[in-house]
Design a protein around this motif. Structure first.
Motif, PDB file in Angstrom:
ATOM      1  N   ILE A 354     -10.936 -26.613  31.026  1.00  0.00           N
ATOM      2  CA  ILE A 354     -10.999 -26.932  32.489  1.00  0.00           C
ATOM      3  C   ILE A 354      -9.057 -26.537  32.684  1.00  0.00           C
ATOM      4  CG2 ILE A 354     -10.210 -29.174  34.391  1.00  0.00           C
ATOM      5  CD1 ILE A 354     -13.235 -30.183  33.127  1.00  0.00           C
ATOM      6  N   GLU A 355      -9.103 -27.233  31.616  1.00  0.00           N
ATOM      7  CA  GLU A 355      -7.151 -26.675  31.669  1.00  0.00           C
ATOM      8  C   GLU A 355      -6.619 -24.878  31.740  1.00  0.00           C
ATOM      9  OE1 GLU A 355      -5.584 -28.051  28.248  1.00  0.00           O
ATOM     10  OE2 GLU A 355      -5.322 -29.954  29.401  1.00  0.00           O
ATOM     11  N   GLU A 356      -7.832 -24.515  31.260  1.00  0.00           N
ATOM     12  CA  GLU A 356      -7.528 -22.753  31.239  1.00  0.00           C
ATOM     13  C   GLU A 356      -8.432 -22.006  32.630  1.00  0.00           C
ATOM     14  OE1 GLU A 356      -8.341 -18.974  27.916  1.00  0.00           O
ATOM     15  OE2 GLU A 356     -10.538 -20.873  29.045  1.00  0.00           O
ATOM     16  N   VAL A 357      -9.135 -22.848  33.150  1.00  0.00           N
ATOM     17  CA  VAL A 357     -10.473 -22.958  34.210  1.00  0.00           C
ATOM     18  C   VAL A 357      -8.784 -22.498  35.947  1.00  0.00           C
ATOM     19  CG1 VAL A 357     -11.875 -23.240  35.729  1.00  0.00           C
ATOM     20  CG2 VAL A 357     -12.151 -23.107  33.810  1.00  0.00           C
ATOM     21  N   ASP A 358      -8.147 -24.115  35.531  1.00  0.00           N
ATOM     22  CA  ASP A 358      -6.962 -24.453  36.834  1.00  0.00           C
ATOM     23  C   ASP A 358      -6.051 -23.107  36.389  1.00  0.00           C
ATOM     24  OD1 ASP A 358      -8.781 -26.482  37.433  1.00  0.00           O
ATOM     25  OD2 ASP A 358      -7.155 -28.077  36.489  1.00  0.00           O
ATOM     26  N   GLU A 359      -5.632 -23.179  35.096  1.00  0.00           N
ATOM     27  CA  GLU A 359      -4.604 -22.117  34.653  1.00  0.00           C
ATOM     28  C   GLU A 359      -4.884 -20.366  35.895  1.00  0.00           C
ATOM     29  OE1 GLU A 359      -3.631 -21.767  30.762  1.00  0.00           O
ATOM     30  OE2 GLU A 359      -2.697 -24.135  31.165  1.00  0.00           O
ATOM     31  N   THR A 360      -6.416 -19.970  34.777  1.00  0.00           N
ATOM     32  CA  THR A 360      -7.036 -18.782  35.761  1.00  0.00           C
ATOM     33  C   THR A 360      -6.668 -18.844  37.269  1.00  0.00           C
ATOM     34  OG1 THR A 360      -7.721 -18.630  33.439  1.00  0.00           O
ATOM     35  CG2 THR A 360      -8.580 -16.996  35.383  1.00  0.00           C
ATOM     36  N   LEU A 361      -7.200 -20.140  38.043  1.00  0.00           N
ATOM     37  CA  LEU A 361      -7.135 -20.080  39.690  1.00  0.00           C
ATOM     38  C   LEU A 361      -5.846 -19.488  39.715  1.00  0.00           C
ATOM     39  CD1 LEU A 361      -9.780 -20.406  41.644  1.00  0.00           C
ATOM     40  CD2 LEU A 361      -8.657 -22.990  41.366  1.00  0.00           C
ATOM     41  N   GLU A 362      -4.811 -20.568  39.399  1.00  0.00           N
ATOM     42  CA  GLU A 362      -3.562 -20.414  39.855  1.00  0.00           C
ATOM     43  C   GLU A 362      -3.347 -19.023  39.986  1.00  0.00           C
ATOM     44  OE1 GLU A 362       0.746 -22.497  39.575  1.00  0.00           O
ATOM     45  OE2 GLU A 362      -0.737 -23.200  38.945  1.00  0.00           O
ATOM     46  N   CYS A 364      -4.775 -16.636  39.331  1.00  0.00           N
ATOM     47  CA  CYS A 364      -4.944 -15.198  40.812  1.00  0.00           C
ATOM     48  C   CYS A 364      -5.349 -15.450  41.967  1.00  0.00           C
ATOM     49  CB  CYS A 364      -6.710 -14.454  39.990  1.00  0.00           C
ATOM     50  SG  CYS A 364      -7.843 -15.868  39.871  1.00  0.00           S
ATOM     51  N   LYS A 365      -4.392 -17.002  42.340  1.00  0.00           N
ATOM     52  CA  LYS A 365      -4.062 -16.898  43.382  1.00  0.00           C
ATOM     53  C   LYS A 365      -4.865 -17.736  44.534  1.00  0.00           C
ATOM     54  CE  LYS A 365      -0.005 -14.823  44.014  1.00  0.00           C
ATOM     55  NZ  LYS A 365       0.875 -13.114  44.903  1.00  0.00           N
ATOM     56  N   GLY A 366      -6.038 -18.415  43.375  1.00  0.00           N
ATOM     57  CA  GLY A 366      -7.292 -18.976  44.386  1.00  0.00           C
ATOM     58  C   GLY A 366      -8.836 -17.744  44.523  1.00  0.00           C
ATOM     59  N   LYS A 367      -9.114 -16.569  44.083  1.00  0.00           N
ATOM     60  CA  LYS A 367      -9.710 -15.901  44.207  1.00  0.00           C
ATOM     61  C   LYS A 367     -10.001 -15.401  43.080  1.00  0.00           C
ATOM     62  CE  LYS A 367     -12.740 -13.846  46.953  1.00  0.00           C
ATOM     63  NZ  LYS A 367     -14.499 -14.438  47.091  1.00  0.00           N
ATOM     64  N   LEU A 368     -11.126 -15.654  42.769  1.00  0.00           N
ATOM     65  CA  LEU A 368     -11.378 -14.952  41.010  1.00  0.00           C
ATOM     66  C   LEU A 368     -11.736 -13.491  41.139  1.00  0.00           C
ATOM     67  CD1 LEU A 368     -11.971 -15.714  37.629  1.00  0.00           C
ATOM     68  CD2 LEU A 368     -14.767 -15.505  38.461  1.00  0.00           C
ATOM     69  N   THR A 369     -11.242 -13.122  39.660  1.00  0.00           N
ATOM     70  CA  THR A 369     -11.064 -11.663  39.521  1.00  0.00           C
ATOM     71  C   THR A 369     -12.090 -11.328  38.612  1.00  0.00           C
ATOM     72  OG1 THR A 369      -8.882 -11.439  38.562  1.00  0.00           O
ATOM     73  CG2 THR A 369      -8.848 -11.245  40.728  1.00  0.00           C
ATOM     74  N   TYR A 370     -12.861 -10.252  38.260  1.00  0.00           N
ATOM     75  CA  TYR A 370     -13.281  -9.282  36.697  1.00  0.00           C
ATOM     76  C   TYR A 370     -12.196  -9.852  36.126  1.00  0.00           C
ATOM     77  CZ  TYR A 370     -15.469  -6.673  34.354  1.00  0.00           C
ATOM     78  OH  TYR A 370     -16.243  -6.161  33.058  1.00  0.00           O
ATOM     79  N   GLU A 371     -10.979  -9.137  36.280  1.00  0.00           N
ATOM     80  CA  GLU A 371     -10.290  -9.070  35.073  1.00  0.00           C
ATOM     81  C   GLU A 371      -9.301 -10.430  34.556  1.00  0.00           C
ATOM     82  OE1 GLU A 371     -10.314  -5.201  37.474  1.00  0.00           O
ATOM     83  OE2 GLU A 371     -10.370  -7.606  37.892  1.00  0.00           O
ATOM     84  N   ALA A 372      -9.467 -11.430  35.703  1.00  0.00           N
ATOM     85  CA  ALA A 372      -8.880 -12.971  35.240  1.00  0.00           C
ATOM     86  C   ALA A 372      -9.949 -12.939  34.353  1.00  0.00           C
ATOM     87  CB  ALA A 372      -8.143 -13.498  36.435  1.00  0.00           C
ATOM     88  N   LEU A 373     -11.147 -13.353  34.812  1.00  0.00           N
ATOM     89  CA  LEU A 373     -12.697 -13.941  34.404  1.00  0.00           C
ATOM     90  C   LEU A 373     -11.895 -13.357  32.763  1.00  0.00           C
ATOM     91  CD1 LEU A 373     -14.535 -15.802  34.368  1.00  0.00           C
ATOM     92  CD2 LEU A 373     -16.403 -13.635  34.951  1.00  0.00           C
ATOM     93  N   LEU A 374     -12.340 -11.628  32.084  1.00  0.00           N
ATOM     94  CA  LEU A 374     -12.354 -11.286  31.143  1.00  0.00           C
ATOM     95  C   LEU A 374     -10.862 -11.592  30.238  1.00  0.00           C
ATOM     96  CD1 LEU A 374     -14.041  -7.837  31.229  1.00  0.00           C
ATOM     97  CD2 LEU A 374     -14.553 -10.110  31.500  1.00  0.00           C
ATOM     98  N   GLY A 375     -10.444 -12.589  31.052  1.00  0.00           N
ATOM     99  CA  GLY A 375      -8.798 -12.448  30.183  1.00  0.00           C
ATOM    100  C   GLY A 375      -8.064 -13.742  29.611  1.00  0.00           C
ATOM    101  N   MET A 376      -9.886 -14.914  29.472  1.00  0.00           N
ATOM    102  CA  MET A 376     -10.022 -16.515  29.231  1.00  0.00           C
ATOM    103  C   MET A 376     -10.377 -16.748  28.290  1.00  0.00           C
ATOM    104  SD  MET A 376     -11.221 -18.264  32.793  1.00  0.00           S
ATOM    105  CE  MET A 376     -11.624 -19.409  32.554  1.00  0.00           C
ATOM    106  N   LYS A 377      -9.051 -16.465  27.246  1.00  0.00           N
ATOM    107  CA  LYS A 377      -9.878 -16.772  25.731  1.00  0.00           C
ATOM    108  C   LYS A 377     -10.486 -17.851  25.200  1.00  0.00           C
ATOM    109  CE  LYS A 377      -6.219 -13.948  23.698  1.00  0.00           C
ATOM    110  NZ  LYS A 377      -5.089 -13.282  22.776  1.00  0.00           N
ATOM    111  N   TYR A 378     -10.845 -19.142  25.636  1.00  0.00           N
ATOM    112  CA  TYR A 378     -10.998 -19.946  25.411  1.00  0.00           C
ATOM    113  C   TYR A 378     -12.281 -20.194  25.677  1.00  0.00           C
ATOM    114  CZ  TYR A 378     -11.590 -24.920  23.772  1.00  0.00           C
ATOM    115  OH  TYR A 378     -12.214 -26.152  23.237  1.00  0.00           O
ATOM    116  N   MET A 379     -13.032 -19.896  27.717  1.00  0.00           N
ATOM    117  CA  MET A 379     -14.142 -19.908  27.990  1.00  0.00           C
ATOM    118  C   MET A 379     -14.466 -18.634  26.880  1.00  0.00           C
ATOM    119  SD  MET A 379     -16.268 -19.985  30.100  1.00  0.00           S
ATOM    120  CE  MET A 379     -15.424 -20.242  31.753  1.00  0.00           C
ATOM    121  N   ASP A 380     -14.141 -17.591  26.478  1.00  0.00           N
ATOM    122  CA  ASP A 380     -14.912 -16.547  25.705  1.00  0.00           C
ATOM    123  C   ASP A 380     -15.157 -17.238  24.595  1.00  0.00           C
ATOM    124  OD1 ASP A 380     -16.561 -13.311  24.871  1.00  0.00           O
ATOM    125  OD2 ASP A 380     -14.673 -14.079  23.182  1.00  0.00           O
TER     126      ASP A 380
END
Length: 530
Positions: A354-362, A364-380
């Motif tokens: 969840i912490e990584e989700v919040d950091e990613t959301l911040e 990409c300024k509230g709008k998820l992008t393809y690049e931001a999603l693939l950059g989430m290491k802990y999600m992977d």
């Protein structure tokens, strides 16, 4: 005296037909367990004493310290390949000997099934795989990401509108509705909202098409294993006429509408139509960004175009879209279910995600992008560990397409000669739970896949999408779909155990597919935003 001769003859015939087949591997010098009468190693699953996963793990461990083990699917001998180096040898280096899956249902019995990529064999498979391969590259996933993301946002909005602090749901039903909507949108060009419109035609047909738990469906599968010639004679189909007609008519009308009105959508139908019209070219090089540890790289064999141009008919498009649906509807939703369970019972892991989700959301300024999603290491890492502990499929099969010999490596081995049509299994579930490759294998530990630790994973011991040129073509799509949905869920909710949650989870013995005995009952608890 004649009756004594008849009895002796009957016993001899019975031995030859029902008992001697279970000595097949022993006569080849291959170790085996104790197959049951007629049922072989399937006795536990047939009598519902064992899940298929339990059976696979049992036969994997029955002969320790061996590179392979002989088992029997009823009377049919099957070789379990356990050694990672041998898996590489068979699936990659000597792939030309093991090109095909065993043919369960002949193409002329059920063309809708027989013409899909999974069921095709030989030259036809090679041509279709080469044709479809460019449609599943990272750039094409980015192309379809918009549609997947829309479905993810639609999913969480449904639960946010319920305005409850805690919503209890059965995850399998819920996630199949999401995967249904994604596949409908990306593969068939049909927009659905199966959470609101719970009995829409597309979802109901998909549910029926992927339901393998019924008695008649089980009989069809066992029938094609035990008496294939009889089932072929009567042309017994996997899919009912109702299902076949629905998907066939859906694709035909969809294609006609697009061609008539010049409609272009970022989906699978469009990519297949482009392949039919102009062909698709495989990208010279993939983007630098990692698409996930579990992603299987496309073999060079599948990137090289064949000399003859493959004709893609409307039925071919329907068959490919249907197998894409068949795989995505059940297997991806199964991954999501087990991942939900693990996050619920491992709140420390969920908190970090969840912490990584919040950091990613911040970021990409509230709008998820393809690049931001693939950059989430802990999600992977979490997704990779979910696929490690709960792989689906449980085993991967291959059939020997030309004679092959497994040469001996150790003093107690001798050459094993495999004839054409011999069946082998890659025991994914067993390998993924082997403590020599994954210490404390029943523990859910995403750290196995950290940047520091992933290099320690022995090659060919991680096989959630198969191995070699015949691996799963949709691995990128499955990972993208799963990560997208969890990003949106964890942006707003925590996944928590509820009263109906079965802890520890028990695998169902009533279905071939990997699923929970009492379902996946969990809660979505609304996060308090500070």
């Amino acid at each position: 005296m004649w009756w004594i001769l008849v009895a002796i003859a009957a016993l001899a015939v019975g031995y030859w037909l029902l008992i001697r087949p279970h000595r097949y591997w022993l006569e080849k010098g291959v170790k085996q367990g104790n197959p049951g009468f007629i049922f072989g190693d399937n006795w536990g699953t047939v009598l519902r004493k064992q899940s298929f996963a339990d059976m696979l793990e049992m036969v994997y461990n029955v002969c320790p310290n061996t590179r392979y083990t002989g088992i029997y699917q009823f009377l049919m001998p099957t070789l379990i390949i356990k050694d990672p180096d041998l898996i590489k040898q068979i699936t990659v280096k000597d792939f030309d000997h093991f090109v095909d899956h065993p043919t369960l249902i002949p193409p002329d019995s059920d063309p809708l099934w027989g013409n899909n990529l999974f069921a095709l064999t030989g030259k036809k498979w090679r041509e279709m795989r080469t044709t479809l391969s460019p449609a599943f590259t990272s750039s094409k996933m980015k192309y379809m990401f918009t549609l997947i993301s829309q479905s993810g946002e639609q999913f969480v909005k449904y639960f946010l509108k319920q305005d409850q602090d805690l919503v209890t749901i059965e995850m399998k039903d819920t996630f199949t509705r999401f995967t249904n909507d994604v596949i409908a949108n990306t593969a068939f060009g049909v927009e659905c909202d199966s959470l609101r419109d719970r009995e829409n035609a597309f979802y109901m047909m998909g549910k029926e098409a992927t339901d393998l738990s019924g008695i008649w469906n089980n009989l069809k599968i066992f029938g094609y294993i035990l008496i294939p010639k009889l089932f072929k004679l009567f042309k017994i189909k996997l899919f009912s006429k109702k299902i076949g007609d629905f998907f066939t008519n859906l694709i035909k009308s969809n294609i006609q509408s697009r061609e008539k009105h010049g409609i272009v959508r970022p989906d699978m139908v469009h990519l297949l139509l482009e392949a039919r019209k102009n062909g698709l070219k495989h990208e010279e090089s993939e983007p630098v960004q990692d698409t996930g540890f579990a992603t299987v790289a496309e073999s060079e064999i599948n990137k090289n175009p064949t000399n003859a141009k493959t004709e893609i008919t409307d039925q071919d498009i329907t068959s490919q879209a249907l197998i894409f649906f068949f795989a995505g509807f059940d297997t991806v939703s199964t991954l999501m279910c087990f991942m939900s369970y693990e996050l619920a019972v491992n709140p420390d892991i969920q908190k970090r995600l969840i912490e990584e989700v919040d950091e990613t959301l911040e970021t990409c300024k509230g709008k998820l992008t393809y690049e931001a999603l693939l950059g989430m290491k802990y999600m992977d890492m979490v997704v990779s560990e979910s696929l490690r502990k709960w792989p689906n499929p449980i085993a991967v099969d291959r059939v020997c397409t030309k004679p092959y010999t497994i040469e001996p490596k150790y003093p107690d081995e001798k050459p094993v000669h495999l004839e054409t049509k011999a069946v082998i299994w890659l025991p994914t579930f067993g390998i993924h739970r082997d403590p020599q490759y994954y210490p404390d294998p029943k523990r859910f530990d995403p750290e196995r896949f950290s940047d520091e630790n992933r290099a320690n994973i022995k090659p060919y011991t991680y096989l959630p999408f198969g191995s070699g040129p015949r691996n799963c073509i949709g691995s990128r799509f499955a990972l993208l779909e799963t990560k997208t949905l969890y990003f949106y869920i964890l942006s707003h909710f925590e996944i928590v155990p509820v009263e109906k949650t079965q802890i520890p989870l028990v695998i169902s013995k009533k279905q071939f597919n990997l699923t929970a005995e009492n379902g996946f009952w969990l809660g979505l608890r609304r996060r308090s935003k500070v």
